[in-house]
Write an enzyme that holds these catalytic residues in place. Structure first.
Site, PDB file in Angstrom:
ATOM      1  N   GLU A 162       0.756  -1.298   0.183  1.00 15.13           N
ATOM      2  CA  GLU A 162      -0.001  -0.079   0.099  1.00 15.13           C
ATOM      3  C   GLU A 162       0.772   1.482   0.070  1.00 15.13           C
ATOM      4  OE1 GLU A 162      -2.964  -0.545   3.060  1.00 15.13           O
ATOM      5  OE2 GLU A 162      -3.529  -2.464   2.144  1.00 15.13           O
ATOM      6  N   ASP A 183      -1.239  -3.785  -3.386  1.00 16.24           N
ATOM      7  CA  ASP A 183      -2.106  -2.598  -3.113  1.00 16.24           C
ATOM      8  C   ASP A 183      -3.323  -2.547  -3.587  1.00 16.24           C
ATOM      9  OD1 ASP A 183      -2.402   0.126  -2.354  1.00 16.24           O
ATOM     10  OD2 ASP A 183      -0.546   0.804  -3.363  1.00 16.24           O
ATOM     11  N   GLU A 240      -6.142 -10.415  -1.786  1.00 14.54           N
ATOM     12  CA  GLU A 240      -6.862 -10.228  -0.418  1.00 14.54           C
ATOM     13  C   GLU A 240      -8.671 -10.029  -0.987  1.00 14.54           C
ATOM     14  OE1 GLU A 240      -5.710  -6.762   1.796  1.00 14.54           O
ATOM     15  OE2 GLU A 240      -3.757  -7.391   1.553  1.00 14.54           O
TER      16      GLU A 240
HETATM   17  O1  G3I Z   1      -5.108  -8.136  18.614  1.00 21.66           O
HETATM   18  C1  G3I Z   1      -5.853  -6.957  19.094  1.00 21.66           C
HETATM   19  C2  G3I Z   1      -6.727  -7.316  20.274  1.00 21.66           C
HETATM   20  O2  G3I Z   1      -5.760  -7.768  21.433  1.00 21.66           O
HETATM   21  C3  G3I Z   1      -7.430  -6.048  20.978  1.00 21.66           C
HETATM   22  O3  G3I Z   1      -8.323  -6.572  21.752  1.00 21.66           O
HETATM   23  C4  G3I Z   1      -8.265  -5.676  19.780  1.00 21.66           C
HETATM   24  C5  G3I Z   1      -9.203  -4.506  20.172  1.00 21.66           C
HETATM   25  O4  G3I Z   1      -9.470  -3.683  18.816  1.00 21.66           O
HETATM   26  O5  G3I Z   1      -7.513  -5.347  18.626  1.00 21.66           O
HETATM   27  C6  G3I Z   1      -6.859  -6.548  18.026  1.00 21.66           C
HETATM   28  O6  G3I Z   1      -6.052  -6.252  16.910  1.00 21.66           O
HETATM   29  C7  G3I Z   1      -6.813  -5.573  15.821  1.00 21.66           C
HETATM   30  C8  G3I Z   1      -6.291  -6.712  14.770  1.00 21.66           C
HETATM   31  O7  G3I Z   1      -6.731  -6.546  13.496  1.00 21.66           O
HETATM   32  C9  G3I Z   1      -6.409  -8.236  15.026  1.00 21.66           C
HETATM   33  O8  G3I Z   1      -8.050  -8.449  15.255  1.00 21.66           O
HETATM   34  C10 G3I Z   1      -6.700  -4.534  15.358  1.00 21.66           C
HETATM   35  O9  G3I Z   1      -7.305  -3.500  16.442  1.00 21.66           O
HETATM   36  C11 G3I Z   1      -7.158  -4.205  14.141  1.00 21.66           C
HETATM   37  O10 G3I Z   1      -6.822  -2.776  13.638  1.00 21.66           O
HETATM   38  C12 G3I Z   1      -6.477  -5.134  13.191  1.00 21.66           C
HETATM   39  O11 G3I Z   1      -7.336  -4.949  11.851  1.00 21.66           O
HETATM   40  C13 G3I Z   1      -6.697  -5.400  10.674  1.00 21.66           C
HETATM   41  C14 G3I Z   1      -6.137  -4.468   9.841  1.00 21.66           C
HETATM   42  O12 G3I Z   1      -5.714  -5.023   8.647  1.00 21.66           O
HETATM   43  C15 G3I Z   1      -4.946  -3.580  10.352  1.00 21.66           C
HETATM   44  O13 G3I Z   1      -4.818  -2.443   9.473  1.00 21.66           O
HETATM   45  C16 G3I Z   1      -7.476  -6.388  10.064  1.00 21.66           C
HETATM   46  O14 G3I Z   1      -7.856  -7.638  10.984  1.00 21.66           O
HETATM   47  C17 G3I Z   1      -6.954  -7.027   8.855  1.00 21.66           C
HETATM   48  O15 G3I Z   1      -7.801  -7.605   8.264  1.00 21.66           O
HETATM   49  C18 G3I Z   1      -6.415  -5.880   8.014  1.00 21.66           C
HETATM   50  O16 G3I Z   1      -5.810  -6.444   6.826  1.00 21.66           O
HETATM   51  C19 G3I Z   1      -5.524  -5.399   5.781  1.00 21.66           C
HETATM   52  C20 G3I Z   1      -4.340  -6.031   4.966  1.00 21.66           C
HETATM   53  O17 G3I Z   1      -3.140  -6.382   6.042  1.00 21.66           O
HETATM   54  C21 G3I Z   1      -3.913  -5.081   3.979  1.00 21.66           C
HETATM   55  N1  G3I Z   1      -4.982  -4.733   3.278  1.00 21.66           N
HETATM   56  C22 G3I Z   1      -6.136  -4.258   3.759  1.00 21.66           C
HETATM   57  C23 G3I Z   1      -6.323  -5.269   4.895  1.00 21.66           C
HETATM   58  C24 G3I Z   1      -8.062  -5.008   5.471  1.00 21.66           C
HETATM   59  O18 G3I Z   1      -7.724  -3.750   6.065  1.00 21.66           O
END
Ligand code: G3I
Length: 373
Positions: free
Chosen positions: A164, A211, A275
């Site tokens: 990205e 991306d 993705e």
């Molecule tokens: O692990 C913590 C947990 O301990 C906590 O209690 C909870 C509370 O919010 O958060 C958890 O972490 C979260 C993590 O996902 C695991 O579930 C984060 O807050 C959350 O921000 C994170 O989101 C991920 C995101 O990337 C971050 O940017 C998504 O799951 C994941 O699907 C997403 O994946 C991205 C790709 O890497 C890149 N392309 C876009 C795609 C979707 O956004």
């Protein structure tokens, strides 16, 4: 037996058959395997968590039956792997890689260099102050090369080296204002550097630049094309372009997707769909739920669109342009789309539903008639 226990027992007897039936329905038994019924020679993958690999878990059964590739949804990212300087933790990522190796699946690594899920120490020197350019380079190089040294011999199919890096506003490299710390600390050369360091660590590794919106936004697509063209002209080792493919039931069209794959393939790189999911809401729509009628209509459109798009993938695979399509999740219930762009939304973007049953789009993708419900 006390009247209380009688009530509990009667309740249990009433509940049990229903529970068993539901669990049975969700097990992928009499359903054709997705991976064996695709419209072309490509692998099909899913983004998962380490828990999905446990044998007792229905997700694990679905993975083993239907998918030929996996990637971690989160635990291969820098904030998990090296949350503080020098403290590498591969425990979670290894579970996923081991599962793939054991089950003869391909496994991707997402991602080595990103502006999100990257710990703050990577922008600092060992003294805790803002990193100089040289210190930031050292941080990134050491990180990339330690990860790849750890993974050597563990059959990582491809690495998302840089993720990205193109701006949605300017279609140039994402700036510091848009969160790209590496632009601030190292400057635009961080992209070439990351690929060169990755290649140095493992000359056999397949290196990808990844991306979103490349299929739907012509400007972003062109920016990616020019970036990779320049990298190739400079001799930077880039092997593939990852098209994330977070799309919705309203667009982009299958024709636009075909056009994007063909366009990138001109560069002599492979295209990977990294993705994929298909939201049932228009991007501008900020509602959290849809009623049953809207849902049922959406499922019909979704099945048609998935079919059309997978046929494009099949043709691209036959032409040697694409060899893997990865979904961002296994089932609707665990998709990130339930939290984005609207928190607490209920969305239906994947091939398996909330009960882990295959949806209409599953059947349309494999080109078989959906059994009556
Ligand atoms: O692990 C913590 C947990 O301990 C906590 O209690 C909870 C509370 O919010 O958060 C958890 O972490 C979260 C993590 O996902 C695991 O579930 C984060 O807050 C959350 O921000 C994170 O989101 C991920 C995101 O990337 C971050 O940017 C998504 O799951 C994941 O699907 C997403 O994946 C991205 C790709 O890497 C890149 N392309 C876009 C795609 C979707 O956004």
């Amino acid at each position: 037996m006390s009247p209380f226990h009688k009530i509990i027992l009667t309740g249990l007897l009433m509940i049990t058959p229903i529970t068993i039936a539901t669990a049975k329905d969700s097990k992928p038994k009499n359903i054709p395997a997705l991976k064996d019924n695709l419209p072309g020679p490509f692998a099909v993958g899913a983004a998962i968590t380490p828990n999905d690999t446990y044998g007792s878990n229905d997700h694990c059964l679905i993975l083993q039956k239907h998918f030929s590739a996996i990637v971690a949804e989160n635990c291969m990212k820098p904030d998990t792997i090296e949350s503080s300087r020098g403290n590498f933790n591969f425990e979670q990522a290894d579970k996923i890689v081991d599962f793939a190796n054991k089950n003869n699946m391909r496994v991707r690594w997402h991602t080595l260099c990103w502006h999100q899920q990257t710990p703050a120490w990577m922008s600092r020197g060992a003294d805790g102050k803002d990193a100089t350019k040289e210190e930031a380079k050292e941080n990134l190089k050491t990180y990339i090369q330690t990860v790849m040294a750890h993974n050597k011999g563990r059959h990582i199919d491809s690495y998302d080296v840089v993720n990205e890096c193109i701006s949605d506003q300017t279609f140039e490299l994402r700036s510091e204002r848009e969160g790209a710390r590496w632009m601030a600390t190292i400057g635009p050369e961080y992209i070439d550097d990351a690929f060169i360091w990755a290649h140095e660590a493992d000359p056999d590794a397949f290196l990808v630049i990844n991306d979103y919106n490349l299929e739907s936004n012509v400007n972003k697509r062109k920016a990616m094309y020019e970036l990779v063209k320049g990298m190739k002209e400079r001799g930077v080792p880039v092997d593939g372009i990852g098209m994330q493919m977070h799309i919705d039931i309203y667009g982009p069209s299958a024709a636009e997707i075909k056009e994007s794959i063909d366009y990138f393939a001109e560069l002599g790189v492979k295209v990977l769909v990294t993705e994929m999911d298909m939201s049932c809401y228009k991007w501008e729509d900020r509602s959290r739920f849809m009623n049953k009628t809207a849902h049922d209509e959406a499922m019909v459109v979704q099945a048609d669109r998935y079919k059309e798009i997978f046929n494009v993938f099949g043709q691209a695979a036959k032409a040697g342009k694409l060899d893997m399509v990865v979904f961002w999740g296994i089932d609707d219930g665990n998709s990130w789309k339930n939290g984005f762009p609207v928190q607490g939304r209920t969305d239906y973007p994947l091939l398996f539903d909330y009960k882990l049953n295959p949806k209409s789009c599953f059947w349309s993708v494999i080109g078989k008639k959906e059994p009556k419900k």
